[in-house]
Design a protein around this motif. Sequence first.
Motif, PDB file in Angstrom:
ATOM      1  N   ALA A 290       0.829  -1.207   0.000  1.00  0.00           N
ATOM      2  CA  ALA A 290       0.000   0.000   0.000  1.00  0.00           C
ATOM      3  C   ALA A 290       0.863   1.256   0.000  1.00  0.00           C
ATOM      4  O   ALA A 290       0.566   2.227  -0.714  1.00  0.00           O
ATOM      5  CB  ALA A 290      -0.925  -0.002   1.217  1.00  0.00           C
ATOM      6  N   GLU A 291       1.921   1.242   0.786  1.00  0.00           N
ATOM      7  CA  GLU A 291       2.793   2.414   0.865  1.00  0.00           C
ATOM      8  C   GLU A 291       3.458   2.712  -0.474  1.00  0.00           C
ATOM      9  O   GLU A 291       3.799   3.860  -0.761  1.00  0.00           O
ATOM     10  CB  GLU A 291       3.865   2.189   1.940  1.00  0.00           C
ATOM     11  CG  GLU A 291       3.292   2.217   3.358  1.00  0.00           C
ATOM     12  CD  GLU A 291       4.298   1.774   4.404  1.00  0.00           C
ATOM     13  OE1 GLU A 291       5.435   1.385   4.003  1.00  0.00           O
ATOM     14  OE2 GLU A 291       3.958   1.774   5.601  1.00  0.00           O
ATOM     15  N   HIS A 292       3.620   1.691  -1.292  1.00  0.00           N
ATOM     16  CA  HIS A 292       4.208   1.908  -2.625  1.00  0.00           C
ATOM     17  C   HIS A 292       3.148   2.315  -3.657  1.00  0.00           C
ATOM     18  O   HIS A 292       3.292   3.342  -4.324  1.00  0.00           O
ATOM     19  CB  HIS A 292       4.920   0.646  -3.095  1.00  0.00           C
ATOM     20  CG  HIS A 292       5.421   0.751  -4.505  1.00  0.00           C
ATOM     21  ND1 HIS A 292       6.566   1.442  -4.840  1.00  0.00           N
ATOM     22  CD2 HIS A 292       4.906   0.292  -5.685  1.00  0.00           C
ATOM     23  CE1 HIS A 292       6.745   1.390  -6.148  1.00  0.00           C
ATOM     24  NE2 HIS A 292       5.747   0.698  -6.685  1.00  0.00           N
ATOM     25  N   TYR A 293       2.097   1.516  -3.781  1.00  0.00           N
ATOM     26  CA  TYR A 293       1.146   1.707  -4.884  1.00  0.00           C
ATOM     27  C   TYR A 293       0.185   2.867  -4.660  1.00  0.00           C
ATOM     28  O   TYR A 293      -0.295   3.460  -5.626  1.00  0.00           O
ATOM     29  CB  TYR A 293       0.374   0.413  -5.155  1.00  0.00           C
ATOM     30  CG  TYR A 293       1.248  -0.645  -5.777  1.00  0.00           C
ATOM     31  CD1 TYR A 293       1.593  -0.585  -7.120  1.00  0.00           C
ATOM     32  CD2 TYR A 293       1.766  -1.681  -5.008  1.00  0.00           C
ATOM     33  CE1 TYR A 293       2.417  -1.541  -7.694  1.00  0.00           C
ATOM     34  CE2 TYR A 293       2.587  -2.642  -5.562  1.00  0.00           C
ATOM     35  CZ  TYR A 293       2.921  -2.564  -6.914  1.00  0.00           C
ATOM     36  OH  TYR A 293       3.752  -3.502  -7.470  1.00  0.00           O
ATOM     37  N   HIS A 294      -0.075   3.196  -3.429  1.00  0.00           N
ATOM     38  CA  HIS A 294      -1.002   4.289  -3.149  1.00  0.00           C
ATOM     39  C   HIS A 294      -0.246   5.607  -3.032  1.00  0.00           C
ATOM     40  O   HIS A 294      -0.337   6.317  -2.026  1.00  0.00           O
ATOM     41  CB  HIS A 294      -1.799   3.994  -1.875  1.00  0.00           C
ATOM     42  CG  HIS A 294      -2.708   2.813  -2.017  1.00  0.00           C
ATOM     43  ND1 HIS A 294      -3.296   2.195  -0.930  1.00  0.00           N
ATOM     44  CD2 HIS A 294      -3.124   2.129  -3.104  1.00  0.00           C
ATOM     45  CE1 HIS A 294      -4.042   1.185  -1.356  1.00  0.00           C
ATOM     46  NE2 HIS A 294      -3.952   1.124  -2.670  1.00  0.00           N
ATOM     47  N   THR A 295       0.507   5.922  -4.077  1.00  0.00           N
ATOM     48  CA  THR A 295       1.272   7.161  -4.122  1.00  0.00           C
ATOM     49  C   THR A 295       1.038   7.849  -5.453  1.00  0.00           C
ATOM     50  O   THR A 295       0.762   7.200  -6.477  1.00  0.00           O
ATOM     51  CB  THR A 295       2.781   6.898  -3.967  1.00  0.00           C
ATOM     52  OG1 THR A 295       3.238   6.076  -5.055  1.00  0.00           O
ATOM     53  CG2 THR A 295       3.081   6.214  -2.641  1.00  0.00           C
TER      54      THR A 295
ATOM     55  N   LEU B 293      -7.595   7.493  -2.729  1.00  0.00           N
ATOM     56  CA  LEU B 293      -7.409   7.685  -1.296  1.00  0.00           C
ATOM     57  C   LEU B 293      -8.718   7.803  -0.516  1.00  0.00           C
ATOM     58  O   LEU B 293      -8.689   7.973   0.705  1.00  0.00           O
ATOM     59  CB  LEU B 293      -6.561   8.941  -1.053  1.00  0.00           C
ATOM     60  CG  LEU B 293      -5.127   8.896  -1.607  1.00  0.00           C
ATOM     61  CD1 LEU B 293      -4.367  10.132  -1.187  1.00  0.00           C
ATOM     62  CD2 LEU B 293      -4.396   7.638  -1.153  1.00  0.00           C
ATOM     63  N   ARG B 294      -9.852   7.708  -1.201  1.00  0.00           N
ATOM     64  CA  ARG B 294     -11.125   7.795  -0.481  1.00  0.00           C
ATOM     65  C   ARG B 294     -11.303   6.616   0.472  1.00  0.00           C
ATOM     66  O   ARG B 294     -10.751   5.536   0.246  1.00  0.00           O
ATOM     67  CB  ARG B 294     -12.292   7.812  -1.482  1.00  0.00           C
ATOM     68  CG  ARG B 294     -12.356   9.051  -2.348  1.00  0.00           C
ATOM     69  CD  ARG B 294     -13.433   8.883  -3.416  1.00  0.00           C
ATOM     70  NE  ARG B 294     -13.122   7.738  -4.268  1.00  0.00           N
ATOM     71  CZ  ARG B 294     -14.012   7.139  -5.060  1.00  0.00           C
ATOM     72  NH1 ARG B 294     -15.258   7.555  -5.094  1.00  0.00           N
ATOM     73  NH2 ARG B 294     -13.648   6.118  -5.812  1.00  0.00           N
ATOM     74  N   PRO B 295     -12.073   6.808   1.546  1.00  0.00           N
ATOM     75  CA  PRO B 295     -12.311   5.706   2.481  1.00  0.00           C
ATOM     76  C   PRO B 295     -12.854   4.474   1.755  1.00  0.00           C
ATOM     77  O   PRO B 295     -13.841   4.549   1.023  1.00  0.00           O
ATOM     78  CB  PRO B 295     -13.353   6.278   3.445  1.00  0.00           C
ATOM     79  CG  PRO B 295     -13.131   7.762   3.400  1.00  0.00           C
ATOM     80  CD  PRO B 295     -12.739   8.056   1.983  1.00  0.00           C
TER      81      PRO B 295
END
Length: 306
Positions: A177-182, A213-215
């Motif tokens: 997540a830390e990689h792809y959600h950027t 990034l939405r919930p």
Amino acid sequence: MLVNNTTSAKARAVTANKTSAFSTRYRTVDIDGVSVFYREAGKPGAPVVLMLHGWPSSSAMFRGLIDELSAKYHVFAPDYPGFGNSAIPDHANFKYTFDSLGDVIGKFIDKVGIKEYALYATDFGGLVGYRVAMKSPNRMKALIAQNNPLFFAESPWFGPIVPYWQTGSADSRQKAAEHYHTLDVVRGLYVNGVSDPSAIDPEQYQSEYAMLLRPGAADASLDLLYDVRTNGPVLQNAQSYLKAQQPPTLIVTGKNDILFSGENQQKYLTLLPKAELHLLDSGHCALADKSEEIASKAHTFLGRVL
């Protein structure tokens, strides 16, 4: 059939001289309690073009192409659950797998009254669309594949998620997540492999990143990236299906794609020797900088086969 990349004068004229397009309508439909958003344009009764989007996009990626094609075709472009303007069910209650998305889109097709269609698929759109097509083999009348997986290829893009594929652990999920959600990763899909990044409207990848990034959307996205690892057998079945059915096919793809290179996309011709292949000087999101060329080739192709 490998075709020269240069857009012909005849193909350009198709786009330049087309009649006024129908206005796009923005609708929702309930599929098993999930609100599915879709864009619809064109004259009812005209041949249907079904557009299925990629990651982390939505039907918004097709706005220009919908405008181009709706003059002659009845166009539908849904958002998957968890994407765009469709509902985002909690992943504790909704399985974000490609089987699940295929089931939703199959029911969507029935609910909006689509009997036959030409499929325009890119990225996730192929993993969803081939599932839909194989369940009703005679309904897909033509295929347009744009940077679309049919043959897996090793790519460094997938490297950061491999540990999660291997272990399924919470720690490996968090690192993925830390990689792809950027923003860098989303932007990279648009600009990597593009000869002129200034041709890319940054609002496209900025808006996709914001939607990601939405919930709930981030979990939905990561669940599907995790499920990518299961698609080998489905793609083998899709290869057999396409080889047997031989649908008229246009492959129009960014040859510099970091996920599915031009070499990867040429493998379509091993199954579909009569397919028309155009390798464009672009990357994964080829519609972002080659929309006019793709629209022109799509008009010419669809006019010939539908």
